[in-house]
Design a protein around this motif. Structure first.
Motif, PDB file in Angstrom:
ATOM      1  N   THR A 479       0.821  -1.208   0.000  1.00 65.52           N
ATOM      2  CA  THR A 479       0.000   0.000   0.000  1.00 65.52           C
ATOM      3  C   THR A 479       0.855   1.258   0.000  1.00 65.52           C
ATOM      4  O   THR A 479       0.521   2.251  -0.652  1.00 65.52           O
ATOM      5  CB  THR A 479      -0.941   0.001   1.218  1.00 65.52           C
ATOM      6  OG1 THR A 479      -1.731  -1.196   1.209  1.00 65.52           O
ATOM      7  CG2 THR A 479      -1.868   1.209   1.199  1.00 65.52           C
ATOM      8  N   GLY A 481       3.517   1.822  -1.471  1.00 62.90           N
ATOM      9  CA  GLY A 481       4.086   2.096  -2.781  1.00 62.90           C
ATOM     10  C   GLY A 481       3.087   2.544  -3.830  1.00 62.90           C
ATOM     11  O   GLY A 481       3.463   2.772  -4.990  1.00 62.90           O
ATOM     12  N   LEU A 482       1.816   2.694  -3.453  1.00 65.70           N
ATOM     13  CA  LEU A 482       0.787   3.050  -4.416  1.00 65.70           C
ATOM     14  C   LEU A 482       0.743   4.553  -4.656  1.00 65.70           C
ATOM     15  O   LEU A 482       0.936   5.349  -3.728  1.00 65.70           O
ATOM     16  CB  LEU A 482      -0.594   2.582  -3.925  1.00 65.70           C
ATOM     17  CG  LEU A 482      -0.776   1.080  -3.704  1.00 65.70           C
ATOM     18  CD1 LEU A 482      -2.168   0.809  -3.147  1.00 65.70           C
ATOM     19  CD2 LEU A 482      -0.574   0.318  -5.011  1.00 65.70           C
ATOM     20  N   ASP A 483       0.450   4.933  -5.892  1.00 59.70           N
ATOM     21  CA  ASP A 483       0.263   6.341  -6.210  1.00 59.70           C
ATOM     22  C   ASP A 483      -1.038   6.868  -5.618  1.00 59.70           C
ATOM     23  O   ASP A 483      -1.114   8.008  -5.183  1.00 59.70           O
ATOM     24  CB  ASP A 483       0.247   6.551  -7.729  1.00 59.70           C
ATOM     25  CG  ASP A 483       1.591   6.238  -8.358  1.00 59.70           C
ATOM     26  OD1 ASP A 483       2.612   6.395  -7.653  1.00 59.70           O
ATOM     27  OD2 ASP A 483       1.618   5.825  -9.528  1.00 59.70           O
ATOM     28  N   ARG A 484      -2.057   6.034  -5.610  1.00 58.40           N
ATOM     29  CA  ARG A 484      -3.367   6.406  -5.063  1.00 58.40           C
ATOM     30  C   ARG A 484      -4.095   5.136  -4.660  1.00 58.40           C
ATOM     31  O   ARG A 484      -3.828   4.059  -5.191  1.00 58.40           O
ATOM     32  CB  ARG A 484      -4.187   7.195  -6.085  1.00 58.40           C
ATOM     33  CG  ARG A 484      -4.175   6.616  -7.477  1.00 58.40           C
ATOM     34  CD  ARG A 484      -4.896   7.493  -8.464  1.00 58.40           C
ATOM     35  NE  ARG A 484      -4.785   6.985  -9.818  1.00 58.40           N
ATOM     36  CZ  ARG A 484      -5.607   7.312 -10.806  1.00 58.40           C
ATOM     37  NH1 ARG A 484      -6.599   8.154 -10.573  1.00 58.40           N
ATOM     38  NH2 ARG A 484      -5.442   6.828 -12.014  1.00 58.40           N
ATOM     39  N   CYS A 487      -5.452   2.244  -6.921  1.00 65.73           N
ATOM     40  CA  CYS A 487      -4.509   1.406  -7.674  1.00 65.73           C
ATOM     41  C   CYS A 487      -4.091   0.160  -6.898  1.00 65.73           C
ATOM     42  O   CYS A 487      -3.166  -0.541  -7.310  1.00 65.73           O
ATOM     43  CB  CYS A 487      -3.269   2.213  -8.049  1.00 65.73           C
ATOM     44  SG  CYS A 487      -3.578   3.517  -9.265  1.00 65.73           S
ATOM     45  N   THR A 488      -4.758  -0.114  -5.787  1.00 64.02           N
ATOM     46  CA  THR A 488      -4.324  -1.223  -4.936  1.00 64.02           C
ATOM     47  C   THR A 488      -4.340  -2.569  -5.648  1.00 64.02           C
ATOM     48  O   THR A 488      -3.570  -3.457  -5.305  1.00 64.02           O
ATOM     49  CB  THR A 488      -5.197  -1.290  -3.661  1.00 64.02           C
ATOM     50  OG1 THR A 488      -4.670  -2.282  -2.789  1.00 64.02           O
ATOM     51  CG2 THR A 488      -6.651  -1.645  -3.993  1.00 64.02           C
ATOM     52  N   LYS A 490      -4.038  -2.814  -9.126  1.00 61.65           N
ATOM     53  CA  LYS A 490      -3.440  -2.665 -10.452  1.00 61.65           C
ATOM     54  C   LYS A 490      -2.048  -3.301 -10.450  1.00 61.65           C
ATOM     55  O   LYS A 490      -1.173  -2.907  -9.684  1.00 61.65           O
ATOM     56  CB  LYS A 490      -3.341  -1.185 -10.826  1.00 61.65           C
ATOM     57  CG  LYS A 490      -2.743  -0.941 -12.205  1.00 61.65           C
ATOM     58  CD  LYS A 490      -2.684   0.553 -12.519  1.00 61.65           C
ATOM     59  CE  LYS A 490      -2.061   0.813 -13.877  1.00 61.65           C
ATOM     60  NZ  LYS A 490      -1.992   2.272 -14.181  1.00 61.65           N
TER      61      LYS A 490
END
Length: 569
Positions: A479, A481-484, A487-488, A490
């Motif tokens: 989590t 490392g996610l951009d938003r 995107c969890t 993706k």
């Protein structure tokens, strides 16, 4: 790692590609499996006439990458041809006869997906079984996909039903003769499980039992379902004699209203016809049933037509019209291309605004997202540009995860993601509730199979998950490392290492598997670089023929006959 108690009774919700992979693997590992689906046939969105598949759809990945690793499209296709008379199997591979899905026993030896890769996209109608082509292109129609899944069911799953209960090509009870099943040893020397298929049965509630199931140790689940054909209840159940698959019916608790689509909660428990206890539940109901519809200021008085790509069937009805396509991923680019072909003036609205188009006549106009709509027919975009007299807006904006049968105290869905699941699969607090198929921007079928094999091994006690603290740390690292948040799930380029990680966790990783993943990844990347970089761009990449030459090489032949050999690095 401590070995879990073995789950002997597993409910699989959904009979599309993810559900079929799950059912096969838990059966091969010796479990008793009940497979639920509200449709009258297996195959999920590829086979359901009510799904978001439009007739002209072709996959955007070649068959070699799409297929389950041990069952090729060619095998399924040959099995289909073998059931036909010679005169019925001679049509050309480019004919349009595979635009309808057939599910009769004679035609059934052959038939998912993710919002941005092999994306299903509109409604086809059933007709008399069409003649299959004599060979398959690399990029196939929805009907071929449906027949492949049907063949997969017949070959690997139907054999687990009791001998006296036939399993037809549609996955329901049938007295028809069945195609000879493919030889396939069950996992680790097990004799295999027993199968019950409940088609036209909608699961309406999955309730965690307050006490362990009768199997001991595992948290059990009460699954309630409604028979959609209650006046003919026996016609949609395969192997109804497997008593161990469903224990004594439990009284349903009172129903409560379900929250919005992006959340969870049972909505139809009061209408349940039956409830039974299971040791584990695998949720594989896909994510193409709940379209995401943006809300635009002024929409209530805007005179044009709004629709989602799930409702798109043919571009002909829009010929010569002015249309705004909202969204520029797979569905958006395909629909924009089809609209151009019938002379539409096409405007594409997307967060990634593109200034140029490969088309000179007619051009595509690119805009940032829609800001508002006006009663005069104007569509205004977020940069202040305006387009007048727009006839329609087609929202190619994806889908929501929707699990109306799950309760909020079991799993939470928000920010377009499912919270607290380990490795995209196991609910953190209740790992006997497993999801198959949450990731997107993936090659669906192979990834589903990796997930299904791991789930089957964990649920039947042949592999174990790390302790809860390690699982939580793993999720926290992902989590972070996610951009938003949305995107969890993706994966995109990460999907190949993700599959390797699942195999290592489950103890089934091999060097041959690694070699295949590297080959598939190379083909996947080649296709990605071959697609048009502009929305509505040329579709010629789908005319290429991909041929596997060895474990480390493949060739690509374009429409002009030029062939390129690619060696895997």
């Amino acid at each position: 790692m401590s070995r879990p108690t073995q789950a002997t009774r597993v409910a699989v919700i959904g009979a599309g590609a993810a559900g079929l992979a799950a059912a096969r693997r838990v059966l091969e590992h010796g479990a008793v499996c009940t497979l639920f689906d509200p449709s009258p046939q297996v195959g999920g969105c590829w086979a359901d006439p009510a799904s978001p598949i439009w007739p002209s759809l072709r996959t955007n990945l070649p068959t070699f990458t799409m297929q389950f690793h041990d069952y090729s499209f060619e095998e399924a296709h040959r099995a289909e041809l073998s059931t036909l008379k010679p005169s019925e199997s001679s049509c050309d591979s480019t004919t349009a006869t595979d635009t309808a899905v057939h599910t009769s026993a004679a035609a059934g030896a052959g038939s998912h997906s993710n919002p941005e890769e092999s994306t299903p996209s509109g409604g086809h109608t059933e007709s008399a079984a069409p003649k299959p082509p004599s060979s398959l292109p690399s990029f196939v129609s929805a009907a071929v996909m449906a027949r492949y899944l049907q063949a997969y069911f017949n070959t690997f799953i139907a054999r687990f039903a009791t001998p006296r209960t036939g399993v037809g090509a549609a996955g329901c009870s049938s007295e028809s003769e069945q195609a000879e099943p493919k030889d396939s040893a069950t996992a680790e020397g097990q004799e295999g499980g027993q199968l019950t298929v409940k088609l036209r049965c909608r699961v309406v509630d999955v309730k965690r039992l307050s006490t362990p199931s009768s199997n001991g140790g595992l948290a059990g689940w009460a699954v309630s379902w409604r028979d959609l054909d209650s006046t003919n209840a026996t016609s949609n159940t395969v192997n109804t004699t497997v008593a161990d698959a469903t224990s004594e019916s439990l009284k349903s608790e009172s129903n409560r209203d379900g929250p919005p689509a992006e959340q969870t909660g049972p909505t139809e428990s009061a209408d349940a016809d039956e409830t039974a206890e299971f040791d584990a539940v695998i949720v594989a109901n896909g994510h193409y049933s709940e379209p995401f519809e943006p809300t635009y200021p002024g929409a209530t008085t805007w005179p044009g037509e709004h629709l989602h790509s799930a409702e798109f069937e043919t571009s002909a009805r829009w010929a010569g019209k002015r249309v705004v396509v909202a969204g520029a991923k797979s569905s958006g680019t395909d629909i924009a291309r089809e609209l151009l072909a019938v002379g539409c003036e096409v405007h594409v609205a997307d967060t990634a605004k593109v200034e140029t188009s490969v088309f000179d006549e007619p051009p595509i106009s690119h805009h940032p997202p829609i800001e508002s709509l006006e009663e005069s027919g104007v569509v205004e975009f977020s940069d202040g540009t305006r387009v007048e007299a727009v006839d329609a807006i087609i929202n190619c904006t994806g889908y929501l995860y929707s699990f109306p049968f799950l309760r909020d105290d079991v799993v939470k869905v928000e920010d377009r993601g499912v919270h607290a699941v380990y490795r995209q699969m196991f609910t953190m607090a209740h790992p006997s509730l497993v999801f198959i198929g949450l990731p997107w921007v993936i090659i669906p079928f192979p990834l589903f199979d990796f997930q299904a094999e791991l789930a089957a091994r964990v649920l039947t006690g042949k592999a174990a998950l790390p302790p809860l603290a390690e699982r939580e740390a793993d999720l926290a690292a992902w989590t972070a490392g996610l951009d938003r948040p949305r995107c969890t799930h993706k994966l995109a380029a990460l999907q190949f290492d993700y599959c390797r990680g699942l195999a290592r966790l489950g103890g089934f990783f091999t060097s041959a598997m690694d070699a295949r993943l590297r080959l598939v990844e190379s083909v996947y990347r080649h296709v990605g670089t071959s697609r048009a970089k502009v929305v509505g761009g040329a579709d010629s990449y789908r005319d290429a023929v991909y041929t596997v030459l060895s474990d480390t090489s493949f060739s690509v032949t374009d429409a002009a006959g030029n062939t390129e050999r690619i060696d895997v690095e």
